[in-house]
Structure formats: structure tokens, C-alpha cells
Write a protein that holds these residues in place. Structure first.
Motif, PDB file in Angstrom:
ATOM      1  N   GLN B 101      10.069  -1.758  -5.129  1.00 42.14           N
ATOM      2  CA  GLN B 101      10.185  -3.045  -4.395  1.00 42.14           C
ATOM      3  C   GLN B 101       8.946  -3.618  -3.589  1.00 42.14           C
ATOM      4  O   GLN B 101       8.207  -2.682  -2.935  1.00 42.14           O
ATOM      5  N   LEU B 102       8.598  -4.749  -3.315  1.00 38.30           N
ATOM      6  CA  LEU B 102       7.568  -5.240  -2.555  1.00 38.30           C
ATOM      7  C   LEU B 102       8.161  -5.916  -1.216  1.00 38.30           C
ATOM      8  O   LEU B 102       9.402  -6.593  -1.141  1.00 38.30           O
ATOM      9  N   ARG B 103       7.542  -5.961  -0.111  1.00 36.12           N
ATOM     10  CA  ARG B 103       7.849  -6.554   1.160  1.00 36.12           C
ATOM     11  C   ARG B 103       6.609  -7.097   1.763  1.00 36.12           C
ATOM     12  O   ARG B 103       5.739  -6.413   1.829  1.00 36.12           O
ATOM     13  N   ASP B 104       6.722  -8.348   2.172  1.00 34.77           N
ATOM     14  CA  ASP B 104       5.444  -8.962   2.811  1.00 34.77           C
ATOM     15  C   ASP B 104       5.171  -8.130   4.165  1.00 34.77           C
ATOM     16  O   ASP B 104       6.166  -7.492   4.793  1.00 34.77           O
ATOM     17  N   ILE B 105       3.822  -8.056   4.375  1.00 32.31           N
ATOM     18  CA  ILE B 105       3.552  -7.758   5.807  1.00 32.31           C
ATOM     19  C   ILE B 105       2.961  -8.813   6.282  1.00 32.31           C
ATOM     20  O   ILE B 105       1.806  -9.421   5.661  1.00 32.31           O
ATOM     21  N   PRO B 106       3.227  -9.579   7.324  1.00 33.36           N
ATOM     22  CA  PRO B 106       2.611 -10.571   7.672  1.00 33.36           C
ATOM     23  C   PRO B 106       1.137 -10.407   8.082  1.00 33.36           C
ATOM     24  O   PRO B 106       0.448  -9.342   8.415  1.00 33.36           O
ATOM     25  N   GLY B 107       0.356 -11.530   7.699  1.00 36.57           N
ATOM     26  CA  GLY B 107      -1.047 -11.469   7.784  1.00 36.57           C
ATOM     27  C   GLY B 107      -1.784 -11.244   9.036  1.00 36.57           C
ATOM     28  O   GLY B 107      -2.492 -10.510   8.902  1.00 36.57           O
TER      29      GLY B 107
END
Lengths: 141, 141
Positions: B101-107
Motif C-alpha cells: 500500500q502507498l500513503r502520501d507524505i505531505p510535501g
DNA sequence: TCAATAGTTTAGAATGGTTTTAAATTCTGA
DNA sequence: TCAGAATTTAAAACCATTCTAAACTATTGA
């Protein structure tokens, strides 16, 4: 320093893998010429060229066993082809998009800060940084 | 704010792609439910389930056109399967190895510093950071 | 409105890196 | 030297993705 094992045989012993003709040949090709980023088919070609006949299936088996033993690191950047990095120390990569080449970035020249802890729990196993480089700067639209 | 285009039609116009039935359907599935990381076959399945028959070839064509138009970003982490990210802003990813699974990390929560300039020349197009997470902490041997 | 044309979709075949299979071979320890 | 375990291998299978060529659809200009 860049020679963790005196020779291929010692290296295989440390990994608890039987020192077969094929594994010895591949270990030499991989570790006796400094840091490399090799794809499986590439290594297979090299083995054949060096008069060390090995089947492609064995190349894959061996590469994966080496990864499992911590002798290699697998790098996936493009769909459809994996690279294997003989440098397993902490470091990152430049990726040249024009010709799909990889170059190491020394681990201590780059720093990643403020990595938040994973929202779903779990522990961080590794942080991979890939700097994508394109040869020509075609800017604008 | 999280809605760059009022609707799928407008989005296709901006990308200069003809608003065909298939592209409209896929655009809706992709962009009308927040940030997503989808594989091609997954999206194809969703389209069929939603009574919007689209061929798999069209799904691939459309995904690549959307990437070309800057509406999607392609992410390659595992060999053999690409993911498409509907979030094209500057950001990075957690990757959960156990279930892919992928999850975003805020930029802005992460920072990469001291990136050296590419040794072979060329310009930096993007810096990708992947934080690999494993669920259980099985340490030691 | 209607063709002409350019763009799009599609089923099915092809591709290509990787994995599997099952049989033959080789290694290891006793 | 032998038995059992590990390894190698050719060939087939896999499977996500791409290609092909024919059918279809949108757009444009008359």
C-alpha cells in the motif's frame, strides 16, 4: 574497506550458501570490480561472455539469495526491470532518465529530515531517495 | 482547494483530450474521490463494476495520457506493477511492504538537503523519497 | 447537415522480464 | 561411498503492459 570479503568463497560461506561453480562465478562478476548496478539479463550476458555458462534461472535465484543475505540491494525504478546494487551501505541514487543509468550518491552527502512516523503504524525499514536527472534541459511547454 | 477542476469535462478540456465516454468515466473514478494510488487493472475493475465498460488497453492509454498532461504521476516501487497517483503536488510516499500500500507524505513535512549536482551533467527533474515501512518489527535474525 | 479526416477504442496477439516446474545434477556429511 | 538435501537447468508458464489493425467516434469545414 571496499572489500568486505577477501574472495567470493569467503563471501558465500558468510552467507551460508553452498559455494557452487555458478554462485562463485556470479559473485566474482558482481563483487570484484567495485560498485555496480546490474540487471539480471546483463549479468547473465557477462557470465556467458566470460565462459562461465549459467542459466538465466540461476542468475535470478542467485541474485535473490544475495539480496536475502544482505550482499545486494534490489532497486526498482522503471517498470519491468530490476537493478541490483552491490553497494549495500546507506546511500541514494541518481537516475538518468535518458539512458536508464544509475549512479550512487554517497550516503552522507544527502540528508532527509522530518520524516513523520508512519500513520498506520509499523517501523521504518529504509528511506530511498531517487534523484531523477534528464540530460537536456528542455524547459517551457 | 482539493478540486482543481469543477468536473471531469473541464479537466479533459484543459488537458486537450477529447471528452470521450471512456475518458470521462475514468476521470470521474480517478478524481472524484480524493487522493488515490491506483494500478491499471484495479481501475479497470472499478470501471466495469460501475457499469462503465472500458477496455484494459484504453485504461492504459488514458493513464499515460493523463500522466503526460500532468494530471497523474506514475510511481514505480515494486517490479511488475505501476501505480498512478492522483496527487501531483510536491510530495513523497510511505510504502507498506506487507500489503504493497502507498500513503502520501505531505510535501512540506519532509526535507531533502544537500543534494549534490549530477556528476554526468543534466538537470534534476524530480526527487522521489520512498519511506519503506514494515508492519511487524522483526528485528535480530 | 454531411462528408472527410483526425483521433479514439478495442479485441486479440505479442512482448519481455521474471517465476515456476520437474527432472537431472551436484554437494555434504556420515 | 552412499543417501539425502540443495542446486541447476531447459522449457513452459506468468502476467503486467504494449502493440496492431480494424472498427468506431468526435470534430471541422463546406
Amino acid at each position: 574497506m571496499t572489500r568486505p570479503f577477501a574472495n567470493a568463497l569467503e563471501l558465500l560461506r558468510a552467507a551460508r550458501l553452498r559455494p557452487t561453480r555458478q554462485r562463485l562465478a556470479l559473485a566474482r562478476l558482481l563483487f570484484e570490480k567495485g560498485d555496480r548496478h546490474v540487471a539480471a539479463e546483463e549479468l547473465h550476458g557477462e557470465a556467458l561472455a566470460a565462459q562461465m555458462p549459467v542459466s538465466l534461472a540461476t542468475v535470478y535465484n542467485t541474485l535473490h539469495q544475495f539480496v536475502g543475505a544482505g550482499l545486494l540491494r534490489e532497486i526498482v525504478i522503471n517498470p519491468g526491470r530490476s537493478y541490483f546494487d552491490t553497494n549495500v551501505s546507506d546511500h541514494h541514487h541518481f537516475f538518468y532518465e535518458d539512458d536508464s543509468q544509475l549512479r550512487d550518491i554517497p550516503g552522507d552527502s544527502i540528508a532527509v529530515s522530518n520524516v513523520p512516523s508512519p500513520p498506520e503504524g509499523g517501523s521504518i525499514r529504509r528511506v530511498d531517495v531517487v534523484v531523477r536527472v534528464e540530460k537536456a534541459a528542455h524547459k517551457g511547454r
